[in-house]
Design a protein around this motif. Sequence first.
Motif, mmCIF file in Angstrom:
data_model
loop_
_atom_site.group_PDB
_atom_site.id
_atom_site.type_symbol
_atom_site.label_atom_id
_atom_site.label_comp_id
_atom_site.label_asym_id
_atom_site.label_seq_id
_atom_site.Cartn_x
_atom_site.Cartn_y
_atom_site.Cartn_z
ATOM 1 N N ALA A 125 56.524 26.659 123.361
ATOM 2 C CA ALA A 125 56.341 25.278 123.807
ATOM 3 C C ALA A 125 56.473 24.286 122.654
ATOM 4 C CB ALA A 125 54.981 25.126 124.481
ATOM 5 N N ARG A 126 55.978 24.659 121.482
ATOM 6 C CA ARG A 126 56.040 23.720 120.357
ATOM 7 C C ARG A 126 57.461 23.529 119.841
ATOM 8 N NH1 ARG A 126 53.834 28.392 117.917
ATOM 9 N NH2 ARG A 126 55.002 29.163 116.103
ATOM 10 N N HIS A 127 58.382 24.402 120.279
ATOM 11 C CA HIS A 127 59.776 24.292 119.857
ATOM 12 C C HIS A 127 60.666 23.649 120.921
ATOM 13 C CE1 HIS A 127 59.129 27.872 116.894
ATOM 14 N NE2 HIS A 127 58.745 26.723 116.389
ATOM 15 N N HIS A 128 60.106 23.276 122.066
ATOM 16 C CA HIS A 128 60.931 22.717 123.145
ATOM 17 C C HIS A 128 61.667 21.455 122.702
ATOM 18 C CE1 HIS A 128 58.663 24.818 126.704
ATOM 19 N NE2 HIS A 128 59.220 25.663 125.852
ATOM 20 N N LYS A 129 61.098 20.729 121.738
ATOM 21 C CA LYS A 129 61.763 19.516 121.255
ATOM 22 C C LYS A 129 63.063 19.835 120.526
ATOM 23 C CE LYS A 129 58.758 19.540 117.187
ATOM 24 N NZ LYS A 129 57.654 18.829 116.507
ATOM 25 N N ARG A 130 63.265 21.096 120.169
ATOM 26 C CA ARG A 130 64.510 21.484 119.502
ATOM 27 C C ARG A 130 65.622 21.818 120.493
ATOM 28 N NH1 ARG A 130 62.354 25.645 114.752
ATOM 29 N NH2 ARG A 130 60.707 24.301 113.918
ATOM 30 N N ARG A 131 65.294 21.927 121.761
ATOM 31 C CA ARG A 131 66.312 22.266 122.759
ATOM 32 C C ARG A 131 67.385 21.192 122.823
ATOM 33 N NH1 ARG A 131 62.279 24.290 127.675
ATOM 34 N NH2 ARG A 131 62.019 26.431 126.893
ATOM 35 N N ILE A 132 68.619 21.631 122.970
ATOM 36 C CA ILE A 132 69.721 20.674 123.040
ATOM 37 C C ILE A 132 69.668 19.855 124.323
ATOM 38 C CG2 ILE A 132 71.317 22.415 124.001
ATOM 39 C CD1 ILE A 132 73.570 20.965 122.508
ATOM 40 N N VAL A 133 69.162 20.458 125.404
ATOM 41 C CA VAL A 133 69.119 19.744 126.678
ATOM 42 C C VAL A 133 67.904 18.820 126.697
ATOM 43 C CG1 VAL A 133 69.034 19.945 129.186
ATOM 44 C CG2 VAL A 133 70.282 21.650 127.840
ATOM 45 N N GLN A 134 68.195 17.545 126.540
ATOM 46 C CA GLN A 134 67.200 16.479 126.558
ATOM 47 C C GLN A 134 67.806 15.317 127.342
ATOM 48 O OE1 GLN A 134 64.241 16.790 124.876
ATOM 49 N NE2 GLN A 134 64.628 18.429 123.380
ATOM 50 N N LEU A 135 67.008 14.337 127.672
ATOM 51 C CA LEU A 135 67.544 13.164 128.361
ATOM 52 C C LEU A 135 68.615 12.474 127.515
ATOM 53 C CD1 LEU A 135 64.391 11.549 130.007
ATOM 54 C CD2 LEU A 135 66.385 12.509 131.179
ATOM 55 N N GLU A 136 68.411 12.431 126.204
ATOM 56 C CA GLU A 136 69.394 11.794 125.321
ATOM 57 C C GLU A 136 70.720 12.556 125.348
ATOM 58 O OE1 GLU A 136 65.277 11.105 123.464
ATOM 59 O OE2 GLU A 136 66.341 12.766 124.414
ATOM 60 N N PHE A 137 70.654 13.875 125.390
ATOM 61 C CA PHE A 137 71.858 14.695 125.476
ATOM 62 C C PHE A 137 72.586 14.418 126.786
ATOM 63 C CE2 PHE A 137 73.627 18.664 127.260
ATOM 64 C CZ PHE A 137 74.657 18.898 126.352
ATOM 65 N N ALA A 138 71.845 14.365 127.881
ATOM 66 C CA ALA A 138 72.463 14.108 129.185
ATOM 67 C C ALA A 138 73.179 12.767 129.193
ATOM 68 C CB ALA A 138 71.403 14.161 130.283
ATOM 69 N N GLU A 139 72.597 11.762 128.552
ATOM 70 C CA GLU A 139 73.225 10.441 128.509
ATOM 71 C C GLU A 139 74.485 10.459 127.639
ATOM 72 O OE1 GLU A 139 74.293 6.512 128.897
ATOM 73 O OE2 GLU A 139 73.096 7.836 130.165
ATOM 74 N N LEU A 140 74.435 11.154 126.511
ATOM 75 C CA LEU A 140 75.626 11.272 125.660
ATOM 76 C C LEU A 140 76.762 11.943 126.416
ATOM 77 C CD1 LEU A 140 77.055 11.060 122.901
ATOM 78 C CD2 LEU A 140 75.998 13.261 122.302
ATOM 79 N N VAL A 141 76.453 13.027 127.104
ATOM 80 C CA VAL A 141 77.474 13.733 127.877
ATOM 81 C C VAL A 141 78.018 12.851 128.991
ATOM 82 C CG1 VAL A 141 77.895 15.695 129.412
ATOM 83 C CG2 VAL A 141 76.557 16.017 127.317
ATOM 84 N N ARG A 142 77.133 12.126 129.674
ATOM 85 C CA ARG A 142 77.581 11.236 130.755
ATOM 86 C C ARG A 142 78.587 10.216 130.246
ATOM 87 N NH1 ARG A 142 77.026 6.502 133.153
ATOM 88 N NH2 ARG A 142 75.818 5.712 131.381
ATOM 89 N N ALA A 149 67.760 12.521 134.728
ATOM 90 C CA ALA A 149 68.828 11.818 134.027
ATOM 91 C C ALA A 149 69.605 10.942 135.003
ATOM 92 C CB ALA A 149 69.766 12.818 133.353
ATOM 93 N N PRO A 150 69.782 9.666 134.696
ATOM 94 C CA PRO A 150 70.515 8.790 135.613
ATOM 95 C C PRO A 150 72.008 9.050 135.580
ATOM 96 C CG PRO A 150 69.896 7.599 133.625
ATOM 97 C CD PRO A 150 69.248 8.942 133.528
#
Length: 237
Positions: free
Chosen positions: A147-164, A193-194
């Motif tokens: 759980a303490r490493h979840h912030k390292r996951r590539i899939v984040q809201l910011e990632f979704a917006e970049l991909v969009r 993610a919008p």
Amino acid sequence: MTDSPQATPETSPKLRTIKSFVMRAGRMTEGQQRGLDQGLSKFGLKLEDGLQDFDAVFGRRAPRTFEIGFGMGHSLLEMAAAAPEQDFIGVEVHRPGVGALLNGLLTQNLSNVRVYSCDALEVLRNCVADNSLDRLMLFFPDPWHKARHHKRRIVQLEFAELVRQKLKVGGVLHMATDWQPYAEYMLEVMNAAPGYQNLAADGTYVPRPAERPITKFERRGERLGHGVWDLKFERQG
């Protein structure tokens, strides 16, 4: 949902602290070294060259797929060989994997793949034009189990917006994982993610698409009763 805050103009730069990879060492086989020696000049692209005109790079206008972390390149090579009418851009930092893919391109005489060997998020930000990709693939990324490493996951809201931003309207983000908690996490992030629509009929996961090759690792997992979860989200606007 995640350890990162919601994507806002103030918080979106936090994506820069997330890497699309974990650096790994590995021995180079003769074939992999051949790929690097002979294939990089033909198929390799450089981050420092900045924004690319991929129509000019490939010498045509064709459906375009971007893959983050192609590993040893087996799936990407198979997909490129099966769809010569499409163009593929693969990003991977593991040098033996890059060499293996390049060697395969040389051996099979394929011309519809280009390769970056660096951080994929930097490539997306700096080298890929907005509204230019038909598909982005993220297969079996590191789930960062703790759980303490979840912030390292590539899939984040910011990632979704970049991909969009990089997908065309109607373009698809296709992700796959063999760890159910990460699949549930991906689904939760993408639902928040919008600008996306889940292509699963039931709003969860899609059946394994025929265009995604099954890896040896996946076949072994299936024999052991392990599942794989595919997610497809289409850019709406």
